[in-house]
Structure formats: C-alpha cells, structure tokens
Design a protein around this motif. Structure first.
Motif, PDB file in Angstrom:
ATOM      1  N   ASP A  84      55.761 -27.643  16.412  1.00 45.11           N
ATOM      2  CA  ASP A  84      54.516 -26.986  16.490  1.00 45.11           C
ATOM      3  C   ASP A  84      54.733 -25.983  17.708  1.00 45.11           C
ATOM      4  N   CYS A  85      54.690 -24.840  17.610  1.00 46.47           N
ATOM      5  CA  CYS A  85      54.615 -23.878  18.934  1.00 46.47           C
ATOM      6  C   CYS A  85      53.482 -23.243  19.189  1.00 46.47           C
ATOM      7  N   GLY A  86      53.320 -23.605  20.790  1.00 46.75           N
ATOM      8  CA  GLY A  86      52.172 -23.083  21.322  1.00 46.75           C
ATOM      9  C   GLY A  86      51.228 -23.866  20.901  1.00 46.75           C
ATOM     10  N   SER A  87      51.178 -25.157  21.303  1.00 41.58           N
ATOM     11  CA  SER A  87      50.323 -26.259  20.539  1.00 41.58           C
ATOM     12  C   SER A  87      48.868 -26.178  20.952  1.00 41.58           C
ATOM     13  N   ARG A 107      56.918 -36.971  12.314  1.00 45.69           N
ATOM     14  CA  ARG A 107      57.327 -36.896  13.643  1.00 45.69           C
ATOM     15  C   ARG A 107      56.694 -35.475  13.909  1.00 45.69           C
ATOM     16  N   VAL A 108      56.334 -35.419  15.194  1.00 41.55           N
ATOM     17  CA  VAL A 108      55.783 -33.948  15.676  1.00 41.55           C
ATOM     18  C   VAL A 108      56.288 -33.615  17.122  1.00 41.55           C
ATOM     19  N   VAL A 109      57.118 -32.530  17.133  1.00 40.71           N
ATOM     20  CA  VAL A 109      57.496 -32.063  18.501  1.00 40.71           C
ATOM     21  C   VAL A 109      56.350 -30.865  18.874  1.00 40.71           C
ATOM     22  N   TYR A 110      55.882 -30.943  19.997  1.00 37.43           N
ATOM     23  CA  TYR A 110      54.911 -29.732  20.204  1.00 37.43           C
ATOM     24  C   TYR A 110      55.601 -28.972  21.436  1.00 37.43           C
ATOM     25  N   VAL A 111      55.361 -27.660  21.526  1.00 41.73           N
ATOM     26  CA  VAL A 111      56.116 -26.771  22.515  1.00 41.73           C
ATOM     27  C   VAL A 111      54.930 -25.993  23.047  1.00 41.73           C
ATOM     28  N   ASP A 112      54.856 -26.095  24.500  1.00 49.04           N
ATOM     29  CA  ASP A 112      53.890 -25.125  25.160  1.00 49.04           C
ATOM     30  C   ASP A 112      54.644 -25.170  26.525  1.00 49.04           C
ATOM     31  N   ASN A 113      54.164 -24.092  27.186  1.00 51.90           N
ATOM     32  CA  ASN A 113      54.499 -23.950  28.937  1.00 51.90           C
ATOM     33  C   ASN A 113      52.941 -23.822  29.819  1.00 51.90           C
ATOM     34  N   ASP A 114      51.907 -24.046  29.382  1.00 54.07           N
ATOM     35  CA  ASP A 114      50.851 -24.125  30.110  1.00 54.07           C
ATOM     36  C   ASP A 114      50.623 -25.234  30.751  1.00 54.07           C
ATOM     37  N   PRO A 115      50.489 -25.304  31.989  1.00 55.70           N
ATOM     38  CA  PRO A 115      50.345 -26.691  32.976  1.00 55.70           C
ATOM     39  C   PRO A 115      49.382 -27.438  32.349  1.00 55.70           C
ATOM     40  N   VAL A 116      48.034 -27.108  32.119  1.00 61.54           N
ATOM     41  CA  VAL A 116      47.017 -27.865  31.441  1.00 61.54           C
ATOM     42  C   VAL A 116      47.492 -28.727  30.313  1.00 61.54           C
ATOM     43  N   VAL A 117      48.127 -27.781  29.402  1.00 65.04           N
ATOM     44  CA  VAL A 117      48.504 -28.344  28.169  1.00 65.04           C
ATOM     45  C   VAL A 117      49.537 -29.361  28.416  1.00 65.04           C
ATOM     46  N   ASP A 129      54.305 -42.562  19.910  1.00 68.87           N
ATOM     47  CA  ASP A 129      55.689 -42.705  20.106  1.00 68.87           C
ATOM     48  C   ASP A 129      56.395 -41.685  19.285  1.00 68.87           C
ATOM     49  N   GLN A 130      55.732 -41.097  18.227  1.00 71.38           N
ATOM     50  CA  GLN A 130      56.295 -40.306  17.213  1.00 71.38           C
ATOM     51  C   GLN A 130      55.878 -38.603  17.657  1.00 71.38           C
ATOM     52  N   THR A 131      55.318 -38.579  18.553  1.00 68.23           N
ATOM     53  CA  THR A 131      54.647 -37.331  19.043  1.00 68.23           C
ATOM     54  C   THR A 131      55.304 -37.006  20.320  1.00 68.23           C
ATOM     55  N   HIS A 132      55.896 -35.774  20.549  1.00 71.80           N
ATOM     56  CA  HIS A 132      56.415 -35.387  21.649  1.00 71.80           C
ATOM     57  C   HIS A 132      56.094 -33.958  22.266  1.00 71.80           C
ATOM     58  N   LEU A 133      56.223 -33.537  23.674  1.00 71.68           N
ATOM     59  CA  LEU A 133      55.866 -32.459  23.966  1.00 71.68           C
ATOM     60  C   LEU A 133      56.885 -32.012  25.006  1.00 71.68           C
ATOM     61  N   ILE A 134      57.467 -30.554  24.683  1.00 68.73           N
ATOM     62  CA  ILE A 134      58.308 -29.866  25.439  1.00 68.73           C
ATOM     63  C   ILE A 134      57.752 -28.921  26.258  1.00 68.73           C
ATOM     64  N   ALA A 135      58.247 -28.533  27.508  1.00 69.64           N
ATOM     65  CA  ALA A 135      57.651 -27.212  28.071  1.00 69.64           C
ATOM     66  C   ALA A 135      58.976 -26.300  28.014  1.00 69.64           C
ATOM     67  N   ALA A 136      58.506 -25.248  27.314  1.00 70.20           N
ATOM     68  CA  ALA A 136      59.275 -24.076  26.850  1.00 70.20           C
ATOM     69  C   ALA A 136      58.516 -22.810  26.530  1.00 70.20           C
ATOM     70  N   ASN A 147      66.654 -27.326  22.690  1.00 73.20           N
ATOM     71  CA  ASN A 147      65.989 -28.512  23.664  1.00 73.20           C
ATOM     72  C   ASN A 147      66.491 -29.801  23.155  1.00 73.20           C
ATOM     73  N   GLU A 148      66.697 -30.670  24.376  1.00 75.81           N
ATOM     74  CA  GLU A 148      67.283 -31.759  23.888  1.00 75.81           C
ATOM     75  C   GLU A 148      66.310 -32.731  23.122  1.00 75.81           C
ATOM     76  N   VAL A 149      64.965 -32.218  23.484  1.00 71.14           N
ATOM     77  CA  VAL A 149      64.144 -33.161  23.010  1.00 71.14           C
ATOM     78  C   VAL A 149      63.847 -33.092  21.175  1.00 71.14           C
ATOM     79  N   VAL A 150      63.818 -31.578  21.140  1.00 72.57           N
ATOM     80  CA  VAL A 150      63.648 -31.225  19.845  1.00 72.57           C
ATOM     81  C   VAL A 150      64.869 -31.598  18.904  1.00 72.57           C
ATOM     82  N   ARG A 151      66.137 -31.406  19.495  1.00 75.24           N
ATOM     83  CA  ARG A 151      67.196 -31.869  18.811  1.00 75.24           C
ATOM     84  C   ARG A 151      67.273 -33.487  18.434  1.00 75.24           C
ATOM     85  N   LYS A 152      66.481 -34.279  19.445  1.00 76.16           N
ATOM     86  CA  LYS A 152      66.567 -35.827  19.449  1.00 76.16           C
ATOM     87  C   LYS A 152      65.854 -36.309  18.211  1.00 76.16           C
ATOM     88  N   HIS A 153      64.526 -35.534  18.153  1.00 76.39           N
ATOM     89  CA  HIS A 153      63.549 -35.887  17.403  1.00 76.39           C
ATOM     90  C   HIS A 153      63.484 -35.305  15.873  1.00 76.39           C
TER      91      HIS A 153
END
Length: 278
Positions: A84-87, A107-117, A129-136, A147-153
């Motif tokens: 999910d890009c720009g969550s 399993r859901v990986v969210y992607v955002d780069n907003d500090p509040v998000v 533990d099935q939901t993850h968020l990366i800063a990108a 991204n290593e988190v994306v590739r891991k999950h």
C-alpha cells in the motif's frame, strides 16, 4: 502563504513536524475530518472549498474506493499480501483491517515518508505483527521494491495487491506512466493493482472545476494535485486487464448500493480502477 508562518496558537507541534508546508497525509486527514492536521493543512481545504464547497467528498470517495477495492481483492482473488503506497494517516477501515477481516493471514506493507504517518505507524506495528510500515518515497519504485522489509514480508513469487490510491496525482512531473510501469513490471502474474486519481473529465461542465482545483492545489502550501485526463490515467494501467466496470468515477466502482441523491460536481473529478496483471 496564508497560515504558513506558524501553527495556530492552541496547536502543539512535535519538533519533528515541519508546519511551514502542508503535508499530503495531513491534508487528506483534514478532508476526512480527522484530528491529525494543522492550520496549514486546513488552509488547503478551505481554499479548495471556495471553488468546490463539497470538496471533502474527494477524500471520502477515495477512501471508500480503497475499502471496496480491498474488500474485492481479499474476498475474490485469493491474494493475501498487499503493498500500500502512500498509506496516509490511520483512519477508519485501513487496508490491513479490511483485508485481515476477510483473510486473517493477509500481510500488509505500508509505504510513506511523512513523519506524522511514520509516528502513527509505530503504534500500528505494536498491535499487528502482519502489518508493517516502511519510510520511502513512493515515486522512486526501486527504493520501495528493493526495501528489505518489503522483500522480507512480501513473496514476489506469488500474486501481490498494489495500492496506489490517491497518490499518483501528487506526482506532478511527466514520468507518472513510467513510475507505475516499473511497479507493474515487478509484480508477479495474477497480481492486482488498485489506482485512484484526480480526474479532468474534459467536459465543459466539470473540466473547468477540475482545472480550478488543480491550480489551487499546486499553488497551495501543499504544492501538488494534478487532475489528469482519462488517456493519461489509462497510461498508468498499461498491461493490466481492468476489472469491470473499468476506469470510472470512484463513487461508481461497485458502490454498496444505488445512488439515491445527486452527485456533487467534485465527485465527477476523481476516478478509480482495479486491474489484474495477466
């Protein structure tokens, strides 16, 4: 810019948040009547409401499209992994909540780069533990996909659901088709893509409204919000088989019931589609 100098006196702003510019995530939060926004973000909403009083429907139609698209993917495709890009900021019915209610092993990986998000996302990680968020930066597909988190999950040997809901119109350059193509090419066969986007209907009745809103968004403290034509948006879905009814107004993509009241003009200015990669 009005409101850019300082936050309202009653607002306490964490030191990691820059309120000299509106944030896309916080502006959407304001459109959804949320509480995680500041005066500079609400200024963007007020400017848009001057030409489109029902402007908040842009945010709601986008959010409800994401919910219905996720529900369709989770219930009918067998897919259990989502990128999910720009969550954006957590609100009622996020992607992981919709998907995991129907398919608990999703399993859901969210992607955002907003500090509040990202700050809110830390709380999200603690509870699921099935939901993850990366800063990108979602407009740099390689950074996201490698991204290593994306590739891991996420298992890229199996179909993945990619969400780009209310995101690509905040890329105001000319590479929007290339950006989407890079994501699509990385997805395995059988994957699905959900896209929603600000829309110029190219009709005399609504095109003028779309262009007025675009002008305000781009010259507001947020600085982005492109209303693209049908052909331009379709170019971002190249190579996908669109699920019926295709690229349509968000409110018309498998609504939960019939429309019993007239649509507001702004609702003609946001569209969505879901496509399958053969």
């Amino acid at each position: 810019m009005p409101g850019a100098e300082a936050p309202a006196s009653h607002e306490v702003v964490p030191p990691y948040i820059d309120v000299s510019k509106a944030s896309v995530a916080r502006v959407y939060d304001a459109f959804l009547n949320g509480k995680d926004n500041y005066e500079i973000d609400r200024e963007v909403l007020r400017r848009i409401q001057q030409v489109a009083p029902e402007a908040t429907l842009l945010g709601w139609d986008n959010r409800e499209f994401l919910i219905r698209a996720t529900r369709f993917i989770a219930s009918q495709t067998g897919i259990t992994q989502y990128l999910d890009c720009g969550s954006g900021l957590p609100t009622a019915e996020n992607t992981h909540q919709v998907a995991q209610r129907l398919a608990p092993d999703s399993r859901v990986v969210y992607v955002d780069n907003d500090p509040v998000v990202l700050a809110h996302g830390r709380a999200l990680l603690e509870e699921n533990d099935q939901t993850h968020l990366i800063a990108a930066d979602i407009f740099e597909p390689r950074d996201v996909l490698e991204n290593e988190v994306v590739r891991k999950h996420l298992d890229f040997s199996q179909p993945i659901a990619l969400h780009q809901c209310g995101t690509m119109h905040h890329y105001t350059g000319e590479r929007y088709g290339e950006i989407m193509q890079e994501y699509i090419e990385a997805l395995p066969s059988g994957s699905y893509v959900a896209l929603s986007h600000f829309f110029d209907p190219e009709t005399s009745e609504y095109s003028g409204l779309a262009r007025k809103m675009e002008e305000i968004f781009i010259h507001s403290p947020m600085g982005s919000g492109a209303f693209r034509t049908k052909a331009q948006i379709e170019s971002m879905l190249h190579g996908l088989e669109l699920v019926e009814p295709g690229l349509v107004r968000c409110t018309d993509w498998w609504p939960d019931g019939p429309h019993v009241k007239p649509m507001a003009p702004v609702q003609y200015c946001i569209v969505g589609a879901v496509g399958r990669k053969p």
